[in-house]
Design a protein around this motif. Structure first.
Motif, mmCIF file in Angstrom:
data_model
loop_
_atom_site.group_PDB
_atom_site.id
_atom_site.type_symbol
_atom_site.label_atom_id
_atom_site.label_comp_id
_atom_site.label_asym_id
_atom_site.label_seq_id
_atom_site.Cartn_x
_atom_site.Cartn_y
_atom_site.Cartn_z
ATOM 1 N N GLU A 5 0.868 -1.177 0.000
ATOM 2 C CA GLU A 5 0.000 0.000 0.000
ATOM 3 C C GLU A 5 0.905 1.227 0.000
ATOM 4 O O GLU A 5 1.799 1.353 0.840
ATOM 5 C CB GLU A 5 -0.889 0.024 1.236
ATOM 6 C CG GLU A 5 -1.978 -1.016 1.252
ATOM 7 C CD GLU A 5 -2.843 -0.861 2.487
ATOM 8 O OE1 GLU A 5 -3.800 -0.061 2.451
ATOM 9 O OE2 GLU A 5 -2.535 -1.534 3.501
ATOM 10 N N PHE A 6 0.650 2.129 -0.936
ATOM 11 C CA PHE A 6 1.514 3.296 -1.113
ATOM 12 C C PHE A 6 0.661 4.550 -0.940
ATOM 13 O O PHE A 6 -0.047 4.970 -1.848
ATOM 14 C CB PHE A 6 2.150 3.253 -2.507
ATOM 15 C CG PHE A 6 3.227 4.280 -2.746
ATOM 16 C CD1 PHE A 6 4.550 3.999 -2.450
ATOM 17 C CD2 PHE A 6 2.919 5.514 -3.291
ATOM 18 C CE1 PHE A 6 5.549 4.940 -2.691
ATOM 19 C CE2 PHE A 6 3.907 6.457 -3.543
ATOM 20 C CZ PHE A 6 5.231 6.172 -3.237
ATOM 21 N N TRP A 35 -2.272 1.989 -4.834
ATOM 22 C CA TRP A 35 -1.984 3.421 -4.756
ATOM 23 C C TRP A 35 -3.059 4.119 -3.934
ATOM 24 O O TRP A 35 -4.246 3.969 -4.208
ATOM 25 C CB TRP A 35 -1.901 4.032 -6.146
ATOM 26 C CG TRP A 35 -0.890 3.388 -7.035
ATOM 27 C CD1 TRP A 35 -1.128 2.523 -8.066
ATOM 28 C CD2 TRP A 35 0.535 3.542 -6.986
ATOM 29 N NE1 TRP A 35 0.051 2.141 -8.657
ATOM 30 C CE2 TRP A 35 1.084 2.749 -8.015
ATOM 31 C CE3 TRP A 35 1.393 4.288 -6.166
ATOM 32 C CZ2 TRP A 35 2.453 2.682 -8.249
ATOM 33 C CZ3 TRP A 35 2.761 4.220 -6.398
ATOM 34 C CH2 TRP A 35 3.278 3.425 -7.431
ATOM 35 N N ARG A 36 -2.638 4.919 -2.930
ATOM 36 C CA ARG A 36 -3.586 5.554 -2.010
ATOM 37 C C ARG A 36 -3.277 7.054 -1.895
ATOM 38 O O ARG A 36 -2.561 7.487 -0.991
ATOM 39 C CB ARG A 36 -3.501 4.898 -0.625
ATOM 40 C CG ARG A 36 -3.685 3.370 -0.596
ATOM 41 C CD ARG A 36 -5.079 2.926 -0.950
ATOM 42 N NE ARG A 36 -6.077 3.510 -0.073
ATOM 43 C CZ ARG A 36 -6.396 3.040 1.135
ATOM 44 N NH1 ARG A 36 -5.786 1.969 1.619
ATOM 45 N NH2 ARG A 36 -7.340 3.616 1.846
ATOM 46 N N PRO A 37 -3.776 7.882 -2.800
ATOM 47 C CA PRO A 37 -3.561 9.331 -2.664
ATOM 48 C C PRO A 37 -4.183 9.860 -1.379
ATOM 49 O O PRO A 37 -5.276 9.443 -0.992
ATOM 50 C CB PRO A 37 -4.288 9.903 -3.889
ATOM 51 C CG PRO A 37 -4.469 8.763 -4.833
ATOM 52 C CD PRO A 37 -4.585 7.543 -3.978
ATOM 53 N N PHE A 38 -3.469 10.776 -0.730
ATOM 54 C CA PHE A 38 -4.012 11.420 0.471
ATOM 55 C C PHE A 38 -3.436 12.831 0.557
ATOM 56 O O PHE A 38 -2.443 13.150 -0.104
ATOM 57 C CB PHE A 38 -3.676 10.616 1.730
ATOM 58 C CG PHE A 38 -2.262 10.805 2.224
ATOM 59 C CD1 PHE A 38 -1.985 11.682 3.271
ATOM 60 C CD2 PHE A 38 -1.208 10.116 1.642
ATOM 61 C CE1 PHE A 38 -0.691 11.869 3.718
ATOM 62 C CE2 PHE A 38 0.091 10.292 2.086
ATOM 63 C CZ PHE A 38 0.352 11.171 3.129
ATOM 64 N N LEU A 39 -4.039 13.665 1.381
ATOM 65 C CA LEU A 39 -3.624 15.058 1.506
ATOM 66 C C LEU A 39 -2.640 15.192 2.671
ATOM 67 O O LEU A 39 -3.035 15.151 3.833
ATOM 68 C CB LEU A 39 -4.839 15.952 1.716
ATOM 69 C CG LEU A 39 -4.578 17.456 1.725
ATOM 70 C CD1 LEU A 39 -3.996 17.917 0.383
ATOM 71 C CD2 LEU A 39 -5.876 18.204 2.017
ATOM 72 N N VAL A 40 -1.373 15.372 2.355
ATOM 73 C CA VAL A 40 -0.355 15.387 3.405
ATOM 74 C C VAL A 40 -0.535 16.580 4.343
ATOM 75 O O VAL A 40 -0.248 16.496 5.536
ATOM 76 C CB VAL A 40 1.067 15.339 2.802
ATOM 77 C CG1 VAL A 40 1.476 16.680 2.206
ATOM 78 C CG2 VAL A 40 2.083 14.881 3.843
ATOM 79 N N GLY A 41 -1.039 17.707 3.824
ATOM 80 C CA GLY A 41 -1.284 18.858 4.685
ATOM 81 C C GLY A 41 -2.289 18.549 5.782
ATOM 82 O O GLY A 41 -2.157 19.031 6.916
ATOM 83 N N GLY A 42 -3.281 17.729 5.451
ATOM 84 C CA GLY A 42 -4.260 17.320 6.451
ATOM 85 C C GLY A 42 -3.626 16.488 7.550
ATOM 86 O O GLY A 42 -3.990 16.608 8.733
#
Length: 200
Positions: A5-6, A35-42
């Motif tokens: 999982e990335f 692939w797991r896009p996420f919001l790093v700022g959050g």
């Protein structure tokens, strides 16, 4: 099949390196990448605010070494990284939402590659609509369809869900990788990811 999982945000240069390198690793080890896009700022806002304090209080010797180290990794991976880019940090929300939609089109890797290259190699602002459209074209996607998808509630909710899930699983930045329940952070932990795959 073995799975990596990335969790990733295209706004991180270290994630660009890991994105390139993990694909080679997965091929060599016969593993699938989820692939797991996420919001790093959050994630920073919730559990890792020290990242903001580091930007506000630079340490010149550390920053010089970081740039040198990053370029060494870039040469090893065969990519070009401009650091810092003209716009940094960048608002990557549109790109990340677009990636979630592109997954359903079978084009997530192609679109992620385009965003990484546009931002880190070509120093273009991926928060701009025209640059998002260019990324779509490079991934053989329709720019108008991508622009519409970015505004859809389901896509927005999925991005938030991925971000919340990473926090719940102990993540604190990008890239974060999992092999089963074992968590790894950063491009330089890929040898440990390989070891985890081999013993799983």
């Amino acid at each position: 099949m073995k799975t990596i999982e990335f969790f990733y945000d295209v706004s991180s240069p270290w994630t660009y390196l890991a994105f390139v390198n993990v694909q080679k690793l997965a091929k060599e080890e016969g593993a699938e990448i989820l692939w797991r896009p996420f919001l790093v700022g959050g994630v920073f806002n919730a559990v890792n605010p020290t990242m903001y304090r580091m930007r506000e209080n630079p340490v010149p010797a550390r920053d010089a070494w970081t740039k040198q180290d990053m370029q060494a990794w870039a040469r090893l991976a065969g990519v070009t990284i401009t650091f810092p880019p003209k716009v940094f940090p960048v608002n990557s929300v549109k790109a990340l939402r677009g990636l979630l939609w592109a997954k359903g089109q079978g084009k997530e890797v192609e679109l992620a590659t385009a965003f990484f290259e546009l931002y880190w190699s070509e120093d273009r602002d991926i928060s701009r609509d025209d640059v998002v459209a260019e990324a779509a074209r490079r991934a053989s996607l329709d720019p108008a369809s991508l622009a519409k998808a970015i505004t859809e509630p389901g896509v927005k909710e999925q991005l938030k869900a991925n971000t919340d899930e990473l926090i719940a699983r102990g993540g604190f930045g990008s890239p974060t990788l999992f092999v089963g329940a074992e968590m790894f952070f950063g491009n330089d932990r890929l040898p440990l990811v390989r070891e985890a795959l081999r013993k799983s």
